[in-house]
Motif scaffolding. Structure first.
Motif, PDB file in Angstrom:
ATOM      1  N   THR A  62      69.042  51.340  36.395  1.00  0.00           N
ATOM      2  CA  THR A  62      68.388  51.718  35.131  1.00  0.00           C
ATOM      3  C   THR A  62      67.453  52.912  35.318  1.00  0.00           C
ATOM      4  OG1 THR A  62      66.664  50.016  35.413  1.00  0.00           O
ATOM      5  CG2 THR A  62      68.593  49.419  34.082  1.00  0.00           C
ATOM      6  N   ALA A  80      64.687  53.130  26.339  1.00  0.00           N
ATOM      7  CA  ALA A  80      65.286  51.798  26.490  1.00  0.00           C
ATOM      8  C   ALA A  80      65.519  51.467  27.965  1.00  0.00           C
ATOM      9  CB  ALA A  80      66.590  51.715  25.705  1.00  0.00           C
ATOM     10  N   SER A  84      63.605  48.720  30.159  1.00  0.00           N
ATOM     11  CA  SER A  84      64.416  47.705  30.843  1.00  0.00           C
ATOM     12  C   SER A  84      64.015  47.610  32.309  1.00  0.00           C
ATOM     13  CB  SER A  84      65.905  48.059  30.746  1.00  0.00           C
ATOM     14  OG  SER A  84      66.320  48.028  29.405  1.00  0.00           O
ATOM     15  N   THR A  85      63.789  48.767  32.935  1.00  0.00           N
ATOM     16  CA  THR A  85      63.355  48.770  34.336  1.00  0.00           C
ATOM     17  C   THR A  85      62.020  48.049  34.475  1.00  0.00           C
ATOM     18  OG1 THR A  85      64.458  50.904  34.642  1.00  0.00           O
ATOM     19  CG2 THR A  85      62.911  50.215  36.356  1.00  0.00           C
TER      20      THR A  85
END
Length: 187
Positions: A62, A80, A84-85
């Motif tokens: 990611t 995003a 997410s990371t």
């Protein structure tokens, strides 16, 4: 005069970093009693390093995709992926600290030879150091991003600090996977 995070990003990032690192070191040093945490089965505890390896490897992907997205001008995808990371990092850290607290210490390296001294320990040390250094940088770029419209972010140090943060974060995750490999697959 009202306090606004937007106007105090460095100070808020510093305060959040101190609180976060205090919680992490509190868990690592045993100041959080295991009795306060819910207990899971031994097999679930044994799965945590493997789940964390998956989280870490996914975070590597990611980060790379997030950097690629912003280089292509895709801000929404970048946001995003980087969020997410962050979620993967938080999940990793919660599971790692939970296991550490419940088991009262880290996984021991199986031998004390050359691999331990010249590969494992230096890799682990750099991994931990980078993870610690990343915390204030991540808070800083996150706070810049969430307190401004996209157009204004380009007028901040988000890009410069973000490059450093993403690079260090990426290396830390990669080294974490190396540590996992040395602990669980090689020995």
């Amino acid at each position: 005069m009202a306090f606004r995070v937007r106007d105090n990003v460095p100070g808020v990032a510093a305060a959040l970093s101190v609180v976060s690192l205090a919680l992490v070191f509190g868990a690592v040093l045993g100041y959080i009693p295991a009795s306060l945490l819910p207990h899971v089965s031994e097999s679930a505890l044994d799965l945590i390093p493997h789940v964390n390896a998956v989280l870490s490897t996914t975070a590597i992907v990611t980060i790379v995709l997030g950097v690629r997205a912003i280089r292509r001008g895709n801000v929404a995808r970048h946001r995003a992926l980087m969020l997410s990371t962050l979620g993967l990092f938080i999940g990793f850290l919660v599971l790692y600290l939970y296991r550490l607290t419940i088991l009262e210490g880290p996984t021991e390296f199986p031998s004390q030879g050359v691999v331990y001294q010249f590969v494992y320990l230096p890799t682990l040390a750099v991994h931990i150091l980078l993870a610690i250094v990343c915390i204030p940088l991540l808070y800083y770029v996150l706070l810049l991003a969430v307190t401004r419209p996209i157009e204004e972010i380009y007028e901040t140090r988000h890009k410069t600090v973000g490059r450093v943060a993403a690079s260090l974060w990426l290396v830390s995750f990669v080294l974490g996977d190396v540590v996992y490999t040395l602990l669980h697959l090689v020995n």
